[in-house]
Design a protein around this motif. Sequence first.
Motif, PDB file in Angstrom:
ATOM      1  N   ILE A  12       0.855  -1.188   0.000  1.00  0.00           N
ATOM      2  CA  ILE A  12       0.000   0.000   0.000  1.00  0.00           C
ATOM      3  C   ILE A  12       0.888   1.235   0.000  1.00  0.00           C
ATOM      4  CG2 ILE A  12      -1.686   1.324   1.323  1.00  0.00           C
ATOM      5  CD1 ILE A  12      -2.783  -1.360   2.355  1.00  0.00           C
ATOM      6  N   SER A  13       0.632   2.130  -0.948  1.00  0.00           N
ATOM      7  CA  SER A  13       1.421   3.355  -1.026  1.00  0.00           C
ATOM      8  C   SER A  13       0.604   4.590  -0.671  1.00  0.00           C
ATOM      9  CB  SER A  13       2.021   3.515  -2.425  1.00  0.00           C
ATOM     10  OG  SER A  13       0.996   3.610  -3.384  1.00  0.00           O
ATOM     11  N   THR A  42      -2.336   6.412  13.706  1.00  0.00           N
ATOM     12  CA  THR A  42      -1.737   7.665  13.230  1.00  0.00           C
ATOM     13  C   THR A  42      -0.238   7.493  13.029  1.00  0.00           C
ATOM     14  OG1 THR A  42      -3.428   8.977  14.342  1.00  0.00           O
ATOM     15  CG2 THR A  42      -1.395  10.105  13.736  1.00  0.00           C
ATOM     16  N   LEU A  43       0.433   6.823  13.956  1.00  0.00           N
ATOM     17  CA  LEU A  43       1.877   6.601  13.803  1.00  0.00           C
ATOM     18  C   LEU A  43       2.174   5.765  12.566  1.00  0.00           C
ATOM     19  CD1 LEU A  43       2.912   6.020  17.524  1.00  0.00           C
ATOM     20  CD2 LEU A  43       3.334   8.047  16.099  1.00  0.00           C
ATOM     21  N   ALA A  44       1.353   4.760  12.300  1.00  0.00           N
ATOM     22  CA  ALA A  44       1.541   3.949  11.094  1.00  0.00           C
ATOM     23  C   ALA A  44       1.337   4.792   9.839  1.00  0.00           C
ATOM     24  CB  ALA A  44       0.585   2.754  11.108  1.00  0.00           C
ATOM     25  N   TYR A  49       3.968   8.166   5.228  1.00  0.00           N
ATOM     26  CA  TYR A  49       4.215   9.448   4.573  1.00  0.00           C
ATOM     27  C   TYR A  49       5.614   9.992   4.852  1.00  0.00           C
ATOM     28  CZ  TYR A  49      -0.564  10.038   2.967  1.00  0.00           C
ATOM     29  OH  TYR A  49      -1.750   9.883   2.315  1.00  0.00           O
ATOM     30  N   PHE A  50       6.148   9.694   6.026  1.00  0.00           N
ATOM     31  CA  PHE A  50       7.450  10.222   6.434  1.00  0.00           C
ATOM     32  C   PHE A  50       8.330   9.090   6.962  1.00  0.00           C
ATOM     33  CE2 PHE A  50       4.253  13.519   7.295  1.00  0.00           C
ATOM     34  CZ  PHE A  50       4.719  14.533   6.472  1.00  0.00           C
ATOM     35  N   PRO A  51       8.898   8.256   6.084  1.00  0.00           N
ATOM     36  CA  PRO A  51       9.703   7.132   6.556  1.00  0.00           C
ATOM     37  C   PRO A  51      10.862   7.555   7.460  1.00  0.00           C
ATOM     38  CG  PRO A  51       9.303   6.966   4.198  1.00  0.00           C
ATOM     39  CD  PRO A  51       8.780   8.287   4.635  1.00  0.00           C
TER      40      PRO A  51
END
Length: 113
Positions: A12-13, A42-44, A49-51
Amino acid sequence: RHIYLDPCTGTISGFIDLESARGGHPLADIAGFSVREHPQLTLALLDGYFPAGPGTGDLWALTIHRARIAAFLLLFHTGRGEHDIAGRLAAMLTADLAAITSATPAALAAHLQ
């Protein structure tokens, strides 16, 4: 229909829901998600979005948008007599206002971390 997959990896992107599409800062959607959903979700989402983790500007945007959304929803739910939800929103708003005052923006409201 609302989930995007990376064709190379099958992972999933992203996802999209056009039901309430409107103009505005893209991080307002994530902030709104964080107000209503479990912190782990939310953390996932943020990891997707921000690896490497959100930058300082992103943290400010998340904190300010979350405070704005929590304030609006606090008014709404208080007016409906929904005190449990209003209490949770008041705690979130209090934490975000403290973060803004102390210049320590966060991905999640401090009371959820």
